[in-house]
Motif scaffolding. Structure first.
Motif, PDB file in Angstrom:
ATOM      1  N   ARG A   8       0.824  -1.085   0.100  1.00 54.20           N
ATOM      2  CA  ARG A   8      -0.014   0.021   0.017  1.00 54.20           C
ATOM      3  C   ARG A   8       0.827   1.293   0.094  1.00 54.20           C
ATOM      4  NH1 ARG A   8      -3.061  -1.819   5.379  1.00 54.20           N
ATOM      5  NH2 ARG A   8      -0.749  -2.028   5.751  1.00 54.20           N
ATOM      6  N   PHE A 255     -11.509  -1.297   5.859  1.00 55.87           N
ATOM      7  CA  PHE A 255     -11.021  -0.865   4.276  1.00 55.87           C
ATOM      8  C   PHE A 255      -9.575  -0.634   4.503  1.00 55.87           C
ATOM      9  CE2 PHE A 255     -13.460   2.252   6.679  1.00 55.87           C
ATOM     10  CZ  PHE A 255     -12.564   3.111   7.045  1.00 55.87           C
ATOM     11  N   CYS A 256      -8.889  -1.317   5.553  1.00 57.30           N
ATOM     12  CA  CYS A 256      -7.521  -1.361   5.731  1.00 57.30           C
ATOM     13  C   CYS A 256      -6.496  -1.871   4.647  1.00 57.30           C
ATOM     14  CB  CYS A 256      -7.044  -1.980   7.058  1.00 57.30           C
ATOM     15  SG  CYS A 256      -8.058  -1.705   8.528  1.00 57.30           S
ATOM     16  N   CYS A 259      -5.903   0.904   2.236  1.00 58.42           N
ATOM     17  CA  CYS A 259      -5.497   2.177   3.313  1.00 58.42           C
ATOM     18  C   CYS A 259      -4.503   3.170   2.671  1.00 58.42           C
ATOM     19  CB  CYS A 259      -5.115   1.935   4.648  1.00 58.42           C
ATOM     20  SG  CYS A 259      -4.913   3.333   5.555  1.00 58.42           S
ATOM     21  N   ARG A 261      -3.533   6.261   3.892  1.00 55.01           N
ATOM     22  CA  ARG A 261      -3.361   7.251   4.943  1.00 55.01           C
ATOM     23  C   ARG A 261      -2.296   7.215   5.847  1.00 55.01           C
ATOM     24  NH1 ARG A 261      -8.176   6.753   3.810  1.00 55.01           N
ATOM     25  NH2 ARG A 261      -8.598   4.734   4.842  1.00 55.01           N
ATOM     26  N   ARG A 263      -0.434   9.590   9.203  1.00 55.64           N
ATOM     27  CA  ARG A 263      -0.503  10.898   9.936  1.00 55.64           C
ATOM     28  C   ARG A 263       0.572  11.286  10.631  1.00 55.64           C
ATOM     29  NH1 ARG A 263      -5.061   7.523  10.090  1.00 55.64           N
ATOM     30  NH2 ARG A 263      -7.247   8.989  10.103  1.00 55.64           N
ATOM     31  N   CYS A 273      -0.845   4.507  11.044  1.00 55.99           N
ATOM     32  CA  CYS A 273      -2.338   3.934  11.368  1.00 55.99           C
ATOM     33  C   CYS A 273      -3.065   4.674  12.438  1.00 55.99           C
ATOM     34  CB  CYS A 273      -2.362   2.270  11.762  1.00 55.99           C
ATOM     35  SG  CYS A 273      -4.002   1.690  11.759  1.00 55.99           S
ATOM     36  N   LEU A 274      -4.333   5.014  12.401  1.00 55.03           N
ATOM     37  CA  LEU A 274      -5.051   5.481  13.528  1.00 55.03           C
ATOM     38  C   LEU A 274      -4.698   4.491  15.091  1.00 55.03           C
ATOM     39  CD1 LEU A 274      -8.998   6.120  12.632  1.00 55.03           C
ATOM     40  CD2 LEU A 274      -7.102   7.600  13.598  1.00 55.03           C
ATOM     41  N   PHE A 275      -4.692   3.341  14.792  1.00 55.36           N
ATOM     42  CA  PHE A 275      -4.383   2.422  15.952  1.00 55.36           C
ATOM     43  C   PHE A 275      -3.054   1.907  16.013  1.00 55.36           C
ATOM     44  CE2 PHE A 275      -8.849   2.261  14.462  1.00 55.36           C
ATOM     45  CZ  PHE A 275      -9.469   2.467  15.459  1.00 55.36           C
ATOM     46  N   LYS A 306       4.103  -0.440   8.893  1.00 53.96           N
ATOM     47  CA  LYS A 306       2.551  -0.447   9.031  1.00 53.96           C
ATOM     48  C   LYS A 306       1.861  -1.911   8.950  1.00 53.96           C
ATOM     49  CE  LYS A 306      -1.314   1.784   6.808  1.00 53.96           C
ATOM     50  NZ  LYS A 306      -1.800   3.144   6.449  1.00 53.96           N
ATOM     51  N   GLY A 309      -3.861  -4.257   9.534  1.00 50.93           N
ATOM     52  CA  GLY A 309      -5.016  -3.402   9.641  1.00 50.93           C
ATOM     53  C   GLY A 309      -5.157  -3.334  11.197  1.00 50.93           C
ATOM     54  N   HIS A 310      -6.403  -2.855  11.604  1.00 52.93           N
ATOM     55  CA  HIS A 310      -6.638  -2.222  12.840  1.00 52.93           C
ATOM     56  C   HIS A 310      -6.524  -3.395  13.789  1.00 52.93           C
ATOM     57  CE1 HIS A 310     -10.579  -2.757  12.268  1.00 52.93           C
ATOM     58  NE2 HIS A 310     -10.808  -1.754  11.724  1.00 52.93           N
TER      59      HIS A 310
HETATM   60  S1  SF4 Z   1      -7.245   1.388  10.905  1.00 47.70           S
HETATM   61 FE1  SF4 Z   1      -5.028   2.021  10.119  1.00 47.70          FE
HETATM   62  S2  SF4 Z   1      -4.942   0.644   8.332  1.00 47.70           S
HETATM   63 FE2  SF4 Z   1      -7.063   0.611   8.693  1.00 47.70          FE
HETATM   64  S3  SF4 Z   1      -7.967   2.319   7.370  1.00 47.70           S
HETATM   65 FE3  SF4 Z   1      -7.518   3.375   9.305  1.00 47.70          FE
HETATM   66  S4  SF4 Z   1      -5.471   4.105   9.337  1.00 47.70           S
HETATM   67 FE4  SF4 Z   1      -5.511   2.493   7.595  1.00 47.70          FE
END
Ligand code: SF4
Length: 329
Positions: A8, A255-256, A259, A261, A263, A273-275, A306, A309-310
């Motif tokens: 990704r 939808f990881c 992804c 994104r 940050r 990742c957010l998590f 990365k 996924g979360h």
């Molecule tokens: S949880 Fe992490 S990997 Fe999944 S979509 Fe959000 S930022 Fe991307």
């Protein structure tokens, strides 16, 4: 490019400009607020612009989203947006905001180069808003949305989180109102990112439930299935279109795999990742005199690590230590 080990590529940079907020939404933080980052720990405007420039000019970032906390609280926001808009190639620039202050700032931000906004609004009822956000500012949000629309920050997107027993009955009225105003509404499943660690799967209103509620009043047909790409929202045409509604099933329909994104926190940490449970400190490196090459290499390495996924469904899942307000949405 910012490529991870699953292939990704991160092109969408979310930059938090402050962890402070002027609301206290129950799903985000306690009524008394949090211990905010000291100012000396925040990236300066010059440091933000240096890192964003690096991302855009050397690392393939094509979209920059300023967020928080509440980014409108950052005094230098218009200056940061203007300097972002001057980059080559020019990225798309958007803002995630609670809308308070947008009535005054939408015009200057549009003039500075802001392309569009996402405004959080979970209820049409001022009393429910006050109960949810612990502040009586509903009218300011509504005025901010109207100002964004007048300033041409379109499509004006509204983000709503439904909570069981609090505002789930507003799914249909919220969509009807957004359709009337010409705003694009997206419902987002509540995620385990609250500072109080009170999230439970049972209290979350799921994407399936949201679609069920909406389907009682509207005819929804999936839109752009093949074009969804990395977009988090599943979009549906409402009553045949052209109006649409989005549903972001962050937890139940992750939808990881697509992804794109990455940050940057207000104190200069790259989060892949957010998590994410680990961060890469670009601020310390920058303040110790790192060159652009060294910063780029650190950033690439952080994205390279990365995870797939979360993992919220994994028994070993751990909620990140930072709450959403200190990560950036
Ligand atoms: S949880 Fe992490 S990997 Fe999944 S979509 Fe959000 S930022 Fe991307």
């Amino acid at each position: 490019m910012l490529r991870d080990s699953f292939g990704r590529v991160a092109t969408d940079l979310r930059v938090s400009l402050t962890d402070k907020c002027n609301l206290r939404c129950t799903y985000c933080m306690p009524p008394e607020g949090l211990d905010w980052l000291p100012n000396a720990q925040l990236l300066t405007a010059d440091e933000v612009v240096r890192l964003v420039s690096l991302g855009v000019e050397r690392l393939g970032i094509t979209e920059v989203r300023y967020t928080g906390g509440e980014p409108l609280l950052r005094r230098e926001l218009a200056d940061i947006v203007a300097r972002t808009a001057a980059l080559e190639p020019r990225p798309q620039i958007s803002l995630t905001t609670n809308g308070i202050g947008l009535a005054r700032l939408a015009g200057p931000l549009a003039d500075a180069g802001l392309d569009r906004v996402n405004v959080s609004l979970d209820t049409l009822d001022p009393a429910t808003f006050k109960r949810l956000a612990h502040r009586d500012r509903h009218a300011d949000v509504i005025a901010g949305l109207a100002a964004a629309d007048r300033a041409g920050l379109r499509p004006v997107k509204v983000n709503a989180v439904l909570m069981r027993g609090v505002n789930e009955h507003e799914a249909v009225p919220l969509l009807r109102w957004c359709l009337e105003q010409g705003y694009e509404l997206r419902f987002i499943e509540q995620m385990p990112l609250d500072a109080q660690h009170r999230w439970t799967r049972e209290s979350m209103v799921t994407a399936d439930e949201i679609l069920g509620l909406l389907s009682e009043a509207f005819d929804l047909t999936p839109d752009d299935l093949e074009e969804r790409g990395s977009a988090p929202a599943e979009r549906f045409l409402v009553d045949g279109g052209p109006a649409r509604v989005g549903v972001i099933g962050s937890v139940t329909r992750p939808f990881c795999g697509a992804c794109d994104r990455v940050r940057l926190t207000a104190d200069g940490q790259v989060r892949n990742c957010l998590f994410a449970t680990e961060e890469s400190d670009l601020k310390a490196a920058m303040r110790a005199g790192a060159t652009d090459d060294e910063l780029a290499e650190r950033w690439r390495a952080a994205v390279g690590r990365k995870r797939a996924g979360h993992g919220i469904d994994d028994p070993s899942f751990l909620q990140p230590a930072r709450p959403m307000s200190a990560i950036g949405g």
